[in-house]
Design an enzyme around this catalytic site. Sequence first.
Site, PDB file in Angstrom:
ATOM      1  N   LYS A 182     -55.124  25.351 -17.876  1.00 55.24           N
ATOM      2  CA  LYS A 182     -54.210  26.320 -18.649  1.00 55.24           C
ATOM      3  C   LYS A 182     -52.770  25.273 -19.452  1.00 55.24           C
ATOM      4  O   LYS A 182     -52.157  25.554 -18.666  1.00 55.24           O
ATOM      5  CB  LYS A 182     -53.512  27.513 -17.486  1.00 55.24           C
ATOM      6  CG  LYS A 182     -52.716  28.848 -18.910  1.00 55.24           C
ATOM      7  CD  LYS A 182     -52.088  29.657 -17.670  1.00 55.24           C
ATOM      8  CE  LYS A 182     -50.483  29.111 -17.744  1.00 55.24           C
ATOM      9  NZ  LYS A 182     -49.822  29.453 -19.408  1.00 55.24           N
ATOM     10  N   GLY A 235     -44.564  22.436 -12.326  1.00 55.26           N
ATOM     11  CA  GLY A 235     -43.118  24.094 -14.132  1.00 55.26           C
ATOM     12  C   GLY A 235     -42.640  24.193 -12.786  1.00 55.26           C
ATOM     13  O   GLY A 235     -41.926  23.199 -12.239  1.00 55.26           O
ATOM     14  N   THR A 239     -42.103  29.183 -10.223  1.00 53.06           N
ATOM     15  CA  THR A 239     -43.212  29.447 -10.403  1.00 53.06           C
ATOM     16  C   THR A 239     -43.808  28.891  -9.180  1.00 53.06           C
ATOM     17  O   THR A 239     -45.063  29.193  -8.639  1.00 53.06           O
ATOM     18  CB  THR A 239     -43.694  29.625 -11.738  1.00 53.06           C
ATOM     19  OG1 THR A 239     -42.947  29.794 -12.839  1.00 53.06           O
ATOM     20  CG2 THR A 239     -45.301  29.440 -11.698  1.00 53.06           C
ATOM     21  N   GLU A 257     -45.691  19.577  -8.756  1.00 52.93           N
ATOM     22  CA  GLU A 257     -44.133  18.793  -9.302  1.00 52.93           C
ATOM     23  C   GLU A 257     -43.339  19.527  -9.679  1.00 52.93           C
ATOM     24  O   GLU A 257     -43.873  20.016 -10.831  1.00 52.93           O
ATOM     25  CB  GLU A 257     -44.840  18.201 -10.586  1.00 52.93           C
ATOM     26  CG  GLU A 257     -46.270  16.590 -10.551  1.00 52.93           C
ATOM     27  CD  GLU A 257     -45.652  16.552  -9.384  1.00 52.93           C
ATOM     28  OE1 GLU A 257     -44.133  15.428  -9.567  1.00 52.93           O
ATOM     29  OE2 GLU A 257     -46.677  15.326  -8.365  1.00 52.93           O
ATOM     30  N   CYS A 291     -37.971  16.761 -16.701  1.00 53.53           N
ATOM     31  CA  CYS A 291     -37.631  17.333 -14.917  1.00 53.53           C
ATOM     32  C   CYS A 291     -36.645  16.187 -14.291  1.00 53.53           C
ATOM     33  O   CYS A 291     -35.850  16.444 -13.478  1.00 53.53           O
ATOM     34  CB  CYS A 291     -38.954  17.782 -14.450  1.00 53.53           C
ATOM     35  SG  CYS A 291     -39.933  15.843 -14.080  1.00 53.53           S
ATOM     36  N   GLU A 392     -30.462  24.010 -11.973  1.00 51.98           N
ATOM     37  CA  GLU A 392     -31.349  22.985 -13.103  1.00 51.98           C
ATOM     38  C   GLU A 392     -31.430  23.755 -13.971  1.00 51.98           C
ATOM     39  O   GLU A 392     -31.976  24.823 -14.565  1.00 51.98           O
ATOM     40  CB  GLU A 392     -33.631  23.166 -12.689  1.00 51.98           C
ATOM     41  CG  GLU A 392     -33.652  21.944 -13.474  1.00 51.98           C
ATOM     42  CD  GLU A 392     -35.430  21.886 -13.355  1.00 51.98           C
ATOM     43  OE1 GLU A 392     -36.044  23.261 -13.482  1.00 51.98           O
ATOM     44  OE2 GLU A 392     -36.060  20.909 -13.102  1.00 51.98           O
TER      45      GLU A 392
END
Length: 497
Positions: A182, A235, A239, A257, A291, A392
């Site tokens: 996805k 992500g 999540t 990750e 990230c 973040e």
Amino acid sequence: MKMTIQTSVLTLKNYINGQWSEPISKQYEEVINPANQEVIAYAPLSTKEETELAIQAAKESFHSGIWASKTTHERAAVLVEIANKIDEMAEELTILETLDNGKRKDEASFDIADAATAFRYYAGLILHPDGETYPVPDNVQAMVIKEPIGVAGLIVPWNFPLLMAVWKIAPALAAGNSIVFKPSEVTPVTAMKLFEIMHDAGVPKGVANMVIGHGDPVGQTIAESIDVDIISFTGSTNTGRKIMQAASSNLKKISLELGGKSPNIIFADADLETAVDYGLFGIFYGAGQVCSSGSRILVEESIYDEFVARYIKRANNIKVGPGLAEETEMGAIVSEQQMNRILNYIESGIQEGATLATGGKRLIENGLDKGFFIAPTVFTDVTNDMRIVREEIFGPVVTIQKFHSEEEAIQLANDTDYGLAGGVFSNDGAKALRVIKKVRAGITWVNDYHPTYVEAPWGGYKQSGIGRSLGKYGLEEFQETKQINIRLNVEPNGWFN
Ligand code: NAD
């Protein structure tokens, strides 16, 4: 600004069991270019139903052995073919990625080249299988072999749409798994091109499936499914938590990750120009939507004022604009929602008493008002309890803090829930190594920031994730480990009379 490329509007499709299909809902949503809000594609709003069809196709193909039982030579040949086709289509993929994500064109170009490299690397790695064998007691020979896990669910974010996909798809297929992938609903365009490439390169029917849609229902269905054997997710940390809970349905293997809030530590003995340069690169590359961004710069007291002055001067000169414009140095923010999120963080920094040294606003001059652009933003006079230091932001916003000793630098660096990345700048090699070893993070640099190589593992400590991508570690994520014990004297053991 000079714009060179036009693109037509694509209608994206799902790819299930070797067929391109429209969403069962018949509903689509617009995918927009964040540099000007033009519609570049229509993306399926897929449902739970077709996600389950994709999972079943993957399951059947896995158990049929159509891919898992191929020799490593055969699988490697397909992966190399995919890499070659990515290279052939590099310019088209680069432009689509730039339009979809908003990043600067040469950033997209690196992503596409790295995607081809990852397929080649995993093709090469499976041609060098390693195994173990042990002579164990009782006249038995023990052997350890690796096998594919089964159905791999792969879910990725929007910041490196094609590259994050490939970091999962290449090792998952190399290991012999079947996949359900996805893409992010925000940036699904290049994924469809990749699946066309994989189809043409000879990935068998049912082995690689793609469902385009929102996290819920598509991602959630993949994560919950008892027919998915491993979920590999990139992500946000929030999540990631949901994925972990959903994955408990069948205790599937998980690889996460996640986010970061990474320190970049500058000692007084560093080459100042280099440190300023990488301090900028560490956060403003990808407009901070990376990230591993070095979003917290920590500077030794004696050079703090000089560093900040030089840093702000150069940040003010960064040219912000559409990714395809030749003079652009920093591209757009991926979506209006993300832009507003970043602006809210900037507001919270001001409210909490930090000094906004530069930037801090949406850019609307010179035609930028049609897109989502934020000025490179620098905060000073921050403390570790402020949200802009702890959370973040995922945008072009950096905080610069002062430290007085090596111990304090390490303490500030590690005072975070995250542990993805970190950097140290110093010309004292022993000190640099001593400090970087103390930074609780999985991806680190000395006198450098950001570059990563397919050979080396990628992943975080603490709330930045579980497991590792890339390198041999990335392949092992998609493998089961089996022991086989072979008795060398075939006779009854006489335990029961
Ligand atoms: P996100 O978590 O919002 O979404 C990521 C993906 O998860 C998307 O495809 C989304 O549709 C899907 N998703 C959302 N809800 C879901 C659910 N309930 N179940 C299953 N899937 C679901 O993240 P984002 O905003 O797309 O990306 C930014 C984040 O990604 C940042 O936190 C960044 O640090 C992180 N990131 C991490 C790495 C890494 O290697 N550690 C790399 C890139 C991005």
